[in-house]
Motif scaffolding. Structure first.
Motif, PDB file in Angstrom:
ATOM      1  N   ASP A 189       4.988   7.104   1.598  1.00 20.05           N
ATOM      2  CA  ASP A 189       3.959   6.087   1.906  1.00 20.05           C
ATOM      3  C   ASP A 189       2.673   6.406   1.142  1.00 20.05           C
ATOM      4  O   ASP A 189       1.981   5.502   0.657  1.00 20.05           O
ATOM      5  N   ILE A 190       2.344   7.711   1.069  1.00 21.26           N
ATOM      6  CA  ILE A 190       1.109   8.126   0.382  1.00 21.26           C
ATOM      7  C   ILE A 190       1.235   7.837  -1.119  1.00 21.26           C
ATOM      8  O   ILE A 190       0.323   7.293  -1.746  1.00 21.26           O
ATOM      9  N   PHE A 191       2.399   8.168  -1.656  1.00 20.14           N
ATOM     10  CA  PHE A 191       2.607   7.919  -3.088  1.00 20.14           C
ATOM     11  C   PHE A 191       2.618   6.414  -3.376  1.00 20.14           C
ATOM     12  O   PHE A 191       2.097   5.961  -4.392  1.00 20.14           O
ATOM     13  N   ALA A 192       3.184   5.627  -2.452  1.00 19.83           N
ATOM     14  CA  ALA A 192       3.207   4.163  -2.644  1.00 19.83           C
ATOM     15  C   ALA A 192       1.780   3.613  -2.595  1.00 19.83           C
ATOM     16  O   ALA A 192       1.379   2.812  -3.455  1.00 19.83           O
ATOM     17  N   LEU A 193       1.002   4.059  -1.624  1.00 17.86           N
ATOM     18  CA  LEU A 193      -0.363   3.527  -1.462  1.00 17.86           C
ATOM     19  C   LEU A 193      -1.277   3.906  -2.622  1.00 17.86           C
ATOM     20  O   LEU A 193      -2.211   3.176  -2.948  1.00 17.86           O
ATOM     21  N   ARG A 240       7.431 -17.123  23.041  1.00 15.73           N
ATOM     22  CA  ARG A 240       6.795 -16.285  22.029  1.00 15.73           C
ATOM     23  C   ARG A 240       5.884 -17.114  21.118  1.00 15.73           C
ATOM     24  O   ARG A 240       5.427 -16.622  20.099  1.00 15.73           O
ATOM     25  N   SER A 241       5.644 -18.399  21.506  1.00 14.16           N
ATOM     26  CA  SER A 241       4.762 -19.207  20.665  1.00 14.16           C
ATOM     27  C   SER A 241       3.341 -18.639  20.751  1.00 14.16           C
ATOM     28  O   SER A 241       2.919 -18.173  21.806  1.00 14.16           O
ATOM     29  N   GLY A 242       2.665 -18.672  19.642  1.00 15.30           N
ATOM     30  CA  GLY A 242       1.284 -18.176  19.629  1.00 15.30           C
ATOM     31  C   GLY A 242       1.181 -16.677  19.510  1.00 15.30           C
ATOM     32  O   GLY A 242       0.084 -16.125  19.544  1.00 15.30           O
ATOM     33  N   ILE A 243       2.305 -15.985  19.352  1.00 16.87           N
ATOM     34  CA  ILE A 243       2.243 -14.526  19.236  1.00 16.87           C
ATOM     35  C   ILE A 243       1.817 -14.147  17.821  1.00 16.87           C
ATOM     36  O   ILE A 243       2.278 -14.728  16.840  1.00 16.87           O
ATOM     37  N   GLU A 244       0.937 -13.171  17.767  1.00 19.83           N
ATOM     38  CA  GLU A 244       0.478 -12.667  16.470  1.00 19.83           C
ATOM     39  C   GLU A 244       1.253 -11.410  16.122  1.00 19.83           C
ATOM     40  O   GLU A 244       1.513 -10.570  16.993  1.00 19.83           O
ATOM     41  N   ARG A 245       1.572 -11.279  14.851  1.00 17.03           N
ATOM     42  CA  ARG A 245       2.156 -10.046  14.342  1.00 17.03           C
ATOM     43  C   ARG A 245       1.000  -9.252  13.738  1.00 17.03           C
ATOM     44  O   ARG A 245       0.203  -9.801  12.966  1.00 17.03           O
ATOM     45  N   VAL A 246       0.919  -7.979  14.077  1.00 16.90           N
ATOM     46  CA  VAL A 246      -0.162  -7.136  13.576  1.00 16.90           C
ATOM     47  C   VAL A 246       0.432  -6.184  12.539  1.00 16.90           C
ATOM     48  O   VAL A 246       1.545  -5.680  12.735  1.00 16.90           O
ATOM     49  N   PHE A 247      -0.279  -5.938  11.464  1.00 20.46           N
ATOM     50  CA  PHE A 247       0.277  -5.059  10.424  1.00 20.46           C
ATOM     51  C   PHE A 247      -0.840  -4.441   9.598  1.00 20.46           C
ATOM     52  O   PHE A 247      -1.981  -4.923   9.607  1.00 20.46           O
ATOM     53  N   TRP A 248      -0.496  -3.358   8.909  1.00 21.02           N
ATOM     54  CA  TRP A 248      -1.414  -2.706   7.961  1.00 21.02           C
ATOM     55  C   TRP A 248      -0.981  -3.092   6.556  1.00 21.02           C
ATOM     56  O   TRP A 248       0.180  -2.896   6.200  1.00 21.02           O
ATOM     57  N   GLN A 249      -1.932  -3.612   5.786  1.00 23.10           N
ATOM     58  CA  GLN A 249      -1.586  -4.093   4.443  1.00 23.10           C
ATOM     59  C   GLN A 249      -2.623  -3.617   3.433  1.00 23.10           C
ATOM     60  O   GLN A 249      -3.808  -3.529   3.762  1.00 23.10           O
ATOM     61  N   THR A 250      -2.156  -3.320   2.232  1.00 17.97           N
ATOM     62  CA  THR A 250      -3.088  -3.013   1.142  1.00 17.97           C
ATOM     63  C   THR A 250      -3.004  -4.152   0.124  1.00 17.97           C
ATOM     64  O   THR A 250      -1.912  -4.692  -0.104  1.00 17.97           O
ATOM     65  N   PRO A 251      -4.152  -4.558  -0.462  1.00 15.08           N
ATOM     66  CA  PRO A 251      -4.084  -5.664  -1.424  1.00 15.08           C
ATOM     67  C   PRO A 251      -3.383  -5.259  -2.715  1.00 15.08           C
ATOM     68  O   PRO A 251      -2.862  -6.104  -3.439  1.00 15.08           O
ATOM     69  N   LYS A 252      -3.338  -3.933  -2.958  1.00 13.47           N
ATOM     70  CA  LYS A 252      -2.790  -3.458  -4.238  1.00 13.47           C
ATOM     71  C   LYS A 252      -2.704  -1.930  -4.146  1.00 13.47           C
ATOM     72  O   LYS A 252      -3.591  -1.295  -3.573  1.00 13.47           O
ATOM     73  N   ALA A 253      -1.668  -1.350  -4.718  1.00 13.89           N
ATOM     74  CA  ALA A 253      -1.585   0.110  -4.726  1.00 13.89           C
ATOM     75  C   ALA A 253      -2.714   0.687  -5.572  1.00 13.89           C
ATOM     76  O   ALA A 253      -3.158   0.053  -6.523  1.00 13.89           O
ATOM     77  N   GLY A 254      -3.161   1.890  -5.233  1.00 11.91           N
ATOM     78  CA  GLY A 254      -4.171   2.552  -6.064  1.00 11.91           C
ATOM     79  C   GLY A 254      -5.221   3.283  -5.253  1.00 11.91           C
ATOM     80  O   GLY A 254      -5.702   4.330  -5.679  1.00 11.91           O
ATOM     81  N   ASP A 255      -5.594   2.737  -4.087  1.00 14.20           N
ATOM     82  CA  ASP A 255      -6.650   3.360  -3.289  1.00 14.20           C
ATOM     83  C   ASP A 255      -6.266   3.246  -1.814  1.00 14.20           C
ATOM     84  O   ASP A 255      -6.245   2.157  -1.249  1.00 14.20           O
ATOM     85  N   GLY A 284      -0.133   4.398  -5.654  1.00 13.71           N
ATOM     86  CA  GLY A 284       0.441   3.852  -6.882  1.00 13.71           C
ATOM     87  C   GLY A 284       1.186   4.870  -7.721  1.00 13.71           C
ATOM     88  O   GLY A 284       1.472   4.627  -8.892  1.00 13.71           O
ATOM     89  N   LEU A 285       1.553   6.005  -7.113  1.00 14.61           N
ATOM     90  CA  LEU A 285       2.272   7.036  -7.871  1.00 14.61           C
ATOM     91  C   LEU A 285       3.792   6.976  -7.625  1.00 14.61           C
ATOM     92  O   LEU A 285       4.513   7.879  -8.019  1.00 14.61           O
ATOM     93  N   TYR A 286       4.243   5.930  -6.947  1.00 18.33           N
ATOM     94  CA  TYR A 286       5.653   5.827  -6.588  1.00 18.33           C
ATOM     95  C   TYR A 286       6.244   4.661  -7.374  1.00 18.33           C
ATOM     96  O   TYR A 286       5.752   3.529  -7.271  1.00 18.33           O
ATOM     97  N   SER A 287       7.290   4.938  -8.164  1.00 24.79           N
ATOM     98  CA  SER A 287       7.803   3.915  -9.075  1.00 24.79           C
ATOM     99  C   SER A 287       8.328   2.680  -8.343  1.00 24.79           C
ATOM    100  O   SER A 287       8.312   1.586  -8.891  1.00 24.79           O
ATOM    101  N   ALA A 288       8.766   2.842  -7.086  1.00 26.79           N
ATOM    102  CA  ALA A 288       9.337   1.697  -6.352  1.00 26.79           C
ATOM    103  C   ALA A 288       8.279   0.846  -5.648  1.00 26.79           C
ATOM    104  O   ALA A 288       8.610  -0.125  -4.974  1.00 26.79           O
ATOM    105  N   THR A 289       6.988   1.200  -5.809  1.00 23.29           N
ATOM    106  CA  THR A 289       5.916   0.464  -5.111  1.00 23.29           C
ATOM    107  C   THR A 289       5.920  -1.010  -5.506  1.00 23.29           C
ATOM    108  O   THR A 289       5.963  -1.326  -6.698  1.00 23.29           O
TER     109      THR A 289
END
Ligand code: NAP
Length: 352
Positions: free
Chosen positions: A55-59, A8-23, A61-66
């Motif tokens: 997920d929508i509320f987290a993205l 598994r050397s050299g395997i990339e993990r792919v993911f969706w990330q936001t720099p900050k909640a809000g948009d 920024g309307l979710y307190s646990a974000t």
């Protein structure tokens, strides 16, 4: 991105990330080399990810646990175990599993705590597995822990064709209750009828008047909409009735960012309940946020074990999207028009 065999050397993990909640539009696909597996974790090659309204509320920024700063959204997934940390037990490479995670779910590989994984039931595909944990836990917790549902009781389930709602309808019936569902759109009625539920109300603008006209009273109401719908539902409780609140879909942002003025207006007009009135009318309001369970390992284990013993048909997966189409999947869920669960599948067009 994912190689076969044991190397598994050299395997990339792919993911969706936001720099900050809000948009929501700032959610971007990224990749990074897969690090070493911590000794207390089980590595899962993800095949499907369940989308949740949270997920929508987290993205936005309307979710307190974000989380603050950059984060990967996602609360549930399914896949195949590829590796087990030295300090874990109960799982082996090749096991098909489903699980919950406190964020981090929109990823091709998840290093999971073993306590939050359970085996995928025989005959279920990965999308059903990803559609099961969070919504079923939510519905079960609401109906049993807070709702104290007893056989023969009338239960009103709002958004009954949605992820949590449909599981709540099925679980309420499995517990001997008599569920009545509500939906915001007539198109959803047939989906509920195909699942065996004919007692469904298409909510009208004046929901209070609709309930009075239908002469409906309830022992238990599950509400994640809020506002006037919630107030009318509380007013329709019988003595000893319980209103269980676990969301506020009426605050759903209509654009990619929240409209704070609109949200503030709704917040000011939210229903408020008087405990003195609750005493005299024998009705109560309860509320919860399941994210709390991540810190309560014993309670989480107990709930997952209970649920595995409940004979339930697999969840309804209403909409499947390739991993790369996350924005389209989120837009559908946010529109309020989805039926059943919205799921992302990893591996359709994503493996190279
Ligand atoms: N507290 C917790 O621990 C917890 C855990 C899981 C989920 N939840 C909450 O439970 C609810 C259901 O979650 P889910 O992931 O299963 O979602 P879902 O029910 O599949 O989708 C949300 C539904 O909300 C309804 N809705 C009402 N007003 C809306 C609006 N203004 N905009 C968009 N939709 C609106 C729509 O159905 P109808 O129009 O048919 O009603 C929509 O389909 C959400 O509110 C979520 O935040 C809470």
């Amino acid at each position: 991105m994912r190689s076969g065999g044991d190397d598994r050397s050299g395997i990339e993990r792919v993911f969706w990330q936001t720099p900050k909640a809000g948009d929501i539009s700032r959610l971007e696909q990224k990749s990074a080399p897969l690090g070493a597996l911590p000794a207390d974790r089980v590595r899962v090659d993800v095949r499907a990810i369940g989308l949740n309204f949270a997920d929508i509320f987290a993205l936005t920024g309307l979710y307190s646990a974000t989380p603050t700063g950059a984060f990967i959204p996602g609360l549930e997934f399914s896949g195949t175990v590829s590796e087990c940390g030295a300090d874990t037990s109960g799982f082996a490479p090749g096991d098909r599993v489903m699980g919950v995670t406190r964020f981090g779910g929109y990823a091709s590989v998840i290093d999971s705590e073993p306590d939050t994984l359970i085996p995928l039931p025989h005959g279920w595909d990965f999308t059903r597995g990803a559609a099961w944990p969070a919504q079923t836990l939510t519905a079960w917790y609401a109906l049993t822990r807070l709702g104290a549902l007893r056989p023969g009781q009338q239960v009103l389930v709002h958004s009954a064709a949605g992820g949590v709602g449909l599981q709540a309808m099925k679980l309420a019936r499995a517990l001997g209750g008599e569920p009545v569902g509500t939906v915001g759109n007539r198109d959803k009625v047939s989906a509920l009828s195909e699942q065996g539920f004919d007692r469904v109300l298409v909510r009208e603008k004046d929901f209070a008047r609709q309930l009075r006209r239908e002469g409906l009273r309830f022992d238990l109401v599950l509400d994640a909409i809020g506002g006037a719908v919630q107030q009318a539902s509380f007013d329709a409780l019988k003595p000893m009735g319980r209103l269980v609140v676990f969301g506020a879909a009426e605050f759903t942002p209509t654009g990619r960012r929240p409209n704070y003025l609109r949200a503030a207006w709704r917040y000011l007009r939210r229903p408020r309940y008087d405990v003195m009135d609750m005493i005299s009318s024998n009705r109560s309001v309860l509320a919860f946020n399941l994210i709390w369970l991540w810190e309560q390992k014993a309670e989480m284990r107990a709930l997952l074990a209970e649920l595995q013993a409940v004979p339930l048909a697999p969840p309804l997966v209403g909409h499947r999207f390739p991993f790369g189409d996350v924005h389209a999947a989120l837009a559908l869920l946010r529109s309020g028009r989805s039926v059943g669960k919205v799921v992302l599948e990893y591996g359709i067009r994503d493996l190279s």
